[in-house]
Each structure stands twice: as structure tokens, then as C-alpha cells.
Design a protein around this motif. Structure first.
Motif, PDB file in Angstrom:
ATOM      1  N   CYS A 172      25.646  -3.668   4.071  1.00  0.00           N
ATOM      2  CA  CYS A 172      25.341  -4.533   2.923  1.00  0.00           C
ATOM      3  C   CYS A 172      24.003  -4.160   2.297  1.00  0.00           C
ATOM      4  O   CYS A 172      23.881  -4.062   1.075  1.00  0.00           O
ATOM      5  CB  CYS A 172      25.325  -5.994   3.343  1.00  0.00           C
ATOM      6  SG  CYS A 172      26.928  -6.689   3.672  1.00  0.00           S
ATOM      7  N   LEU A 198      21.202  -9.398  -0.258  1.00  0.00           N
ATOM      8  CA  LEU A 198      22.351  -9.128   0.595  1.00  0.00           C
ATOM      9  C   LEU A 198      23.538  -9.918   0.057  1.00  0.00           C
ATOM     10  O   LEU A 198      23.388 -11.069  -0.331  1.00  0.00           O
ATOM     11  CB  LEU A 198      22.064  -9.548   2.031  1.00  0.00           C
ATOM     12  CG  LEU A 198      20.848  -8.929   2.696  1.00  0.00           C
ATOM     13  CD1 LEU A 198      20.677  -9.521   4.077  1.00  0.00           C
ATOM     14  CD2 LEU A 198      21.008  -7.437   2.781  1.00  0.00           C
ATOM     15  N   THR A 221      27.647  -4.246   9.794  1.00  0.00           N
ATOM     16  CA  THR A 221      27.962  -4.858   8.500  1.00  0.00           C
ATOM     17  C   THR A 221      26.691  -5.180   7.718  1.00  0.00           C
ATOM     18  O   THR A 221      26.626  -4.961   6.502  1.00  0.00           O
ATOM     19  CB  THR A 221      28.786  -6.131   8.716  1.00  0.00           C
ATOM     20  OG1 THR A 221      29.943  -5.807   9.472  1.00  0.00           O
ATOM     21  CG2 THR A 221      29.201  -6.749   7.405  1.00  0.00           C
ATOM     22  N   ALA A 222      25.681  -5.679   8.388  1.00  0.00           N
ATOM     23  CA  ALA A 222      24.419  -5.996   7.711  1.00  0.00           C
ATOM     24  C   ALA A 222      23.757  -4.735   7.166  1.00  0.00           C
ATOM     25  O   ALA A 222      23.263  -4.729   6.033  1.00  0.00           O
ATOM     26  CB  ALA A 222      23.478  -6.714   8.667  1.00  0.00           C
ATOM     27  N   VAL A 242      25.882 -11.260   1.646  1.00  0.00           N
ATOM     28  CA  VAL A 242      26.447 -12.000   2.758  1.00  0.00           C
ATOM     29  C   VAL A 242      26.334 -13.473   2.389  1.00  0.00           C
ATOM     30  O   VAL A 242      25.262 -13.932   1.987  1.00  0.00           O
ATOM     31  CB  VAL A 242      25.684 -11.686   4.069  1.00  0.00           C
ATOM     32  CG1 VAL A 242      26.260 -12.448   5.232  1.00  0.00           C
ATOM     33  CG2 VAL A 242      25.699 -10.199   4.337  1.00  0.00           C
TER      34      VAL A 242
END
Length: 160
Positions: free
Chosen positions: A26, A139, A22-23, A141
Motif C-alpha cells: 500500500c 495509505l 500488504t502494508a 487501508v
């Protein structure tokens, strides 16, 4: 009991790999969006700087056109410009360098060469310059996005 503990450790490893994936996604998505915006802003500045701009600053109409494109594309990241850049906010107006959507610097190509050519008695080159453009991305996030604001730099072609 032994197999339940083994299952938990495999589950934790799977969660770590999902978080890493996921990182990476992103970072990739936000960086590609920033590259697309940077390329379009470079085109706008390069095409309008020759016809309307000056060597030191970019006129307000060009900056408003670039900022409007950034708004249309959903680009919203701001950052702090270095000291030798001019920062522009979301309305296309100059800022003091903080909360800038875009940072621009004009560079003279032949500044050092012209001073040297005057010493030896040669003709000067035409006035050539280019612009460095600095954009920011982060990012998306929720917790991490406030800590990591990354920058992306691009340059126009040499303009006469």
C-alpha cells in the motif's frame, strides 16, 4: 492437542506476515502514484510559470491545468499546508491552507545575494526564483488511512 496449538501459532505468524506485506505494498503503490503526479505537476508549473506566471503566485490557468491532471489521474488526497505555502483546492482556487490538494511556495534565489552585492557596489543578478510544491498521500487501508497523511515535496528548476 499439542499439534493444534502449534498450528494456530504458525497460522498467526503467517497472518502477521501477510498484513506486513500488504502494508508495504500500500505504501509503495501510493507513494509511486504521488511521485508520478508530483513530477507532472512540476512540469506543468515549470513550463507555464516562465510564459504566463509571476514570481509570487501561479496564475489560475496553470493551476487549473495541474488540478485537471490530478483529477484525471485519480489523485484525491487533501491535507493542510504549512503557513508559508499557498494552498489550492480541487477547482484550482486558493484556500486558506486547509483541505488543499497542492501547496506551492515561490522562493527567490538571489534575494540575499542582491542585498550583499548592492553593499559592495556590484551589478545585480537577474531575478531568479523557483517553486516548492507539496503534495499529500496516504495509505489506502480503511482504518489507518485517516490517521496517516504523508507529504511529498518537490522543486522546479531555477526560473529566470
Amino acid at each position: 492437542m499439542r499439534e493444534s496449538i502449534g498450528g494456530i501459532s504458525i497460522f498467526q505468524i503467517a497472518i502477521v506476515f501477510v498484513l506486513i506485506f500488504t502494508a508495504v505494498m500500500c505504501i509503495t503503490i501510493n507513494r509511486s502514484k504521488a511521485y508520478a503526479v508530483k513530477d507532472k505537476v512540476l512540469d506543468i508549473v515549470q513550463n507555464n510559470a516562465v510564459s504566463r506566471g509571476s514570481r509570487e503566485k501561479i496564475d489560475t490557468n496553470t493551476m487549473k491545468e495541474a488540478v485537471n491532471y490530478m483529477k484525471e489521474s485519480g489523485y484525491r488526497i487533501t491535507g493542510k499546508c504549512p503557513s508559508n505555502y499557498i494552498g489550492y483546492n480541487r477547482e484550482g482556487l486558493e484556500t486558506g491552507g486547509s483541505n488543499a490538494v497542492i501547496c506551492i511556495r515561490a522562493n527567490s534565489v538571489n534575494e540575499g545575494y542582491n542585498s550583499y552585492s548592492k553593499k559592495i557596489g556590484k551589478d545585480d543578478l537577474p531575478n531568479m526564483y523557483y517553486y516548492d510544491i507539496l503534495l499529500f498521500y496516504q495509505l489506502d487501508v480503511p482504518i489507518i488511512s485517516d490517521f496517516f497523511i504523508l507529504s511529498l515535496k518537490g522543486s522546479t528548476k531555477v526560473l529566470y
